[in-house]
Design an enzyme around this catalytic site. Structure first.
Site, PDB file in Angstrom:
ATOM      1  N   ARG A  29      21.375  45.686  16.831  1.00 31.64           N
ATOM      2  CA  ARG A  29      20.315  44.810  17.352  1.00 31.64           C
ATOM      3  C   ARG A  29      20.876  43.759  18.311  1.00 31.64           C
ATOM      4  O   ARG A  29      20.398  43.601  19.435  1.00 31.64           O
ATOM      5  CB  ARG A  29      19.659  44.109  16.166  1.00 31.64           C
ATOM      6  CG  ARG A  29      18.297  43.565  16.372  1.00 31.64           C
ATOM      7  CD  ARG A  29      17.793  43.058  15.033  1.00 31.64           C
ATOM      8  NE  ARG A  29      18.183  43.996  13.981  1.00 31.64           N
ATOM      9  CZ  ARG A  29      17.452  45.031  13.615  1.00 31.64           C
ATOM     10  NH1 ARG A  29      16.296  45.232  14.170  1.00 31.64           N
ATOM     11  NH2 ARG A  29      17.861  45.858  12.678  1.00 31.64           N
ATOM     12  N   LYS A  68      45.226  51.107  18.411  1.00 29.49           N
ATOM     13  CA  LYS A  68      46.600  51.484  18.763  1.00 29.49           C
ATOM     14  C   LYS A  68      47.594  50.395  18.373  1.00 29.49           C
ATOM     15  O   LYS A  68      48.765  50.483  18.679  1.00 29.49           O
ATOM     16  CB  LYS A  68      46.701  51.722  20.277  1.00 29.49           C
ATOM     17  CG  LYS A  68      45.849  52.857  20.778  1.00 29.49           C
ATOM     18  CD  LYS A  68      45.967  52.952  22.286  1.00 29.49           C
ATOM     19  CE  LYS A  68      44.929  53.905  22.849  1.00 29.49           C
ATOM     20  NZ  LYS A  68      44.715  53.695  24.279  1.00 29.49           N
ATOM     21  N   ARG A  91      31.619  40.119  19.055  1.00 28.89           N
ATOM     22  CA  ARG A  91      31.292  40.121  17.632  1.00 28.89           C
ATOM     23  C   ARG A  91      32.513  40.644  16.890  1.00 28.89           C
ATOM     24  O   ARG A  91      33.136  41.615  17.327  1.00 28.89           O
ATOM     25  CB  ARG A  91      30.095  41.012  17.336  1.00 28.89           C
ATOM     26  CG  ARG A  91      29.669  40.875  15.881  1.00 28.89           C
ATOM     27  CD  ARG A  91      28.435  41.653  15.630  1.00 28.89           C
ATOM     28  NE  ARG A  91      27.898  41.430  14.317  1.00 28.89           N
ATOM     29  CZ  ARG A  91      26.764  40.783  14.100  1.00 28.89           C
ATOM     30  NH1 ARG A  91      26.079  40.266  15.094  1.00 28.89           N
ATOM     31  NH2 ARG A  91      26.297  40.657  12.893  1.00 28.89           N
ATOM     32  N   HIS A 116      26.650  32.495  14.109  1.00 27.72           N
ATOM     33  CA  HIS A 116      25.948  33.463  14.961  1.00 27.72           C
ATOM     34  C   HIS A 116      24.975  32.621  15.792  1.00 27.72           C
ATOM     35  O   HIS A 116      23.764  32.672  15.586  1.00 27.72           O
ATOM     36  CB  HIS A 116      25.218  34.477  14.073  1.00 27.72           C
ATOM     37  CG  HIS A 116      24.587  35.614  14.819  1.00 27.72           C
ATOM     38  ND1 HIS A 116      24.833  35.880  16.144  1.00 27.72           N
ATOM     39  CD2 HIS A 116      23.709  36.554  14.408  1.00 27.72           C
ATOM     40  CE1 HIS A 116      24.134  36.937  16.507  1.00 27.72           C
ATOM     41  NE2 HIS A 116      23.433  37.365  15.479  1.00 27.72           N
TER      42      HIS A 116
END
Lengths: 307, 153
Positions: A54, A83, A104, A132
């Site tokens: 979302r 890696k 994020r 957030h």
């Protein structure tokens, strides 16, 4: 208010009340058709070190709608960290490819660390259980759009108040605007005492309740509902009993009054009955859609496309 | 019989007295003295002000910076610090808990960027009365506990 151009957006703790006003009013302008093409010739990196469909789609839609281009990855499996590259090195590299980056990450503080090594603005799209901020911005914009003001509203915040970063940030933001609040949760998921004592120190009016009906006398303007996660309960039966008492339906709305508006950061599981969706009280899908103009506004501000 | 001396006197350096027993070794650790120069420690002396006893630490030929002595205040707020030059006390330093802590305090949140992604530890004072600090990465507020203090990064 400090200028937004070149600024990192990491935590609500860095934002002043005028900053929040600037974002909300700019989002309103974007939604009304102003600032078209504010990301023309801008390239935005979308770095999702954990999946979040979302938020990612909302950011990417915001970039494309504003005339910018976007690249990145949707899960860590496709990044060089697989890696063995360090997070800081990944950010130092990508900073040369873009005009701003959206991050994020499951680790708390990752966006702050990224902002220290990047030479372009970093926007935190969620760092573990910490912050957030863009969710709170879009929540504020939705409230402003619905009520024409942010000040002196009565808001009930319901669900998992112990662990939910969304509700902690929203509580902080609404306290800046003189909201009267009621916190509705099962005893095991109550708002942390540190947050309640902070509110007391600031002189914020609030109370706690066990069910939404307990707040029926408040004539709430907003009931902000969040999901109660099954994994917080050891006993599935206890979860079932608790979750059942936290389901909003037309009867709940009748007891709270027709003025109440229902918000939810989504995804919803079954805490709001589908019968509520088509009532004028339900504004949670508008809220989700408002993520786009809010993020357009923010990206435009930090890249200098909007002054 | 009265002891001739508690810990050898030093001609130049820093003397830290009134460290609550047994935290002198923790002070050595957070100052990063491990492999550096000479220091002597006395542990468990009687003290009127510290019922559990006091430790003394004498560091030779090194004048601690104020940022270092303020770090000592995190675990020994009543420590007394004398700077010694040519065998005399040249400065009695007042210590106070620092506004910022860099390097020596580990964030107790295992999912913090300082523990997972190599971010440099940094705390800012949140509340002087409760001696709590906020991690500048994960934003958790934590009390000062000796076990969270380590050698500088």
């Amino acid at each position: 208010m400090s200028s937004f151009k070149g600024r990192n957006i990491i935590s609500l703790r860095d934002m002043t009340t005028p900053d929040l006003w600037k974002i909300v009013t700019t989002a309103e302008e974007v939604k009304s058709g102003k600032h078209r093409g504010c990301l023309l010739d801008k390239t935005i990196a979308s770095l999702f070190f954990e999946p979040s469909t979302r938020t990612r789609l909302s950011f990417e839609s915001a970039v494309v709608k504003s005339g910018g281009s976007v690249f990145g990855f949707a899960d860590p499996g496709s990044s060089s960290q697989k890696k063995g590259e360090s997070f800081s090195d990944s950010i130092r590299t990508v900073t040369g490819y873009c005009d701003a980056m959206v991050i994020r990450h499951p680790v708390e503080g990752a966006a702050r660390l990224a902002s220290e090594v990047a030479s372009v603005p970093v926007i935190n799209a969620g760092d573990g259980a910490n912050q957030h901020p863009t969710q709170t911005f879009l929540d504020l914009f939705t409230i402003y759009e619905e009520f024409g003001r942010l000040e002196n509203l009565k808001i009930g915040i319901m669900g998992d108040l112990k662990y939910g970063r969304t509700v902690h940030s929203l509580t902080h933001a609404m306290s800046l605007f003189g909201a009267e609040m009621v916190f509705i949760s099962p005893p095991s998921l109550e708002m942390p005492s540190t947050i309640l004592s902070d509110l007391s120190d600031k002189g914020v009016h609030f109370r706690t309740a066990k069910t939404p009906e307990d707040a029926a006398d408040m004539n709430l303007d907003i009931l902000y509902v969040t999901r109660i996660q099954k994994e917080r309960f050891g006993d599935p039966l206890e979860y079932k009993n608790v979750a059942h008492g936290y389901r909003i339906d037309r009867n709940t709305i009748a007891s709270l009054g027709e003025q109440v508006r229902i918000m939810h950061p989504l995804p919803r599981i079954d805490e709001i009955a589908e019968e509520v969706d088509n009532t004028p009280n339900a504004i949670y899908f508008t809220q989700a859609h408002n993520g786009v103009p809010t993020r357009q506004a923010l990206l435009g501000l930090v890249t200098g496309g909007i002054n | 019989m009265e002891r001739a001396y508690k810990v050898y006197a030093i001609n130049n350096g820093t003397v830290i007295d009134h460290i609550p027993t047994p935290l002198a070794l923790k002070v050595v650790e957070i100052l990063g003295l491990g492999n550096e120069g000479i220091f002597t420690i006395g542990v468990g002396f009687q003290s009127k002000s510290l019922p559990g006893g006091k430790d003394i630490l004498k560091i030779e030929n090194r004048i601690l910076l104020e940022s270092e002595t303020d770090t000592i205040a995190l675990i020994a707020p009543d420590a007394t610090i004398n700077i010694i030059k040519d065998g005399r006390v040249s400065e009695k330093r007042i210590i106070s808990i620092p506004q910022s802590i860099y390097g020596v305090m580990q964030c107790p949140n295992p999912n913090c960027a300082t523990n997972k992604l190599g971010a440099h530890r940094h705390f800012e004072l949140e509340d002087k009365n409760t001696m709590t600090y906020r991690c500048q990465y994960c934003e958790r507020v934590t009390e000062i506990l000796p076990e969270n203090l380590t050698a500088p990064e």
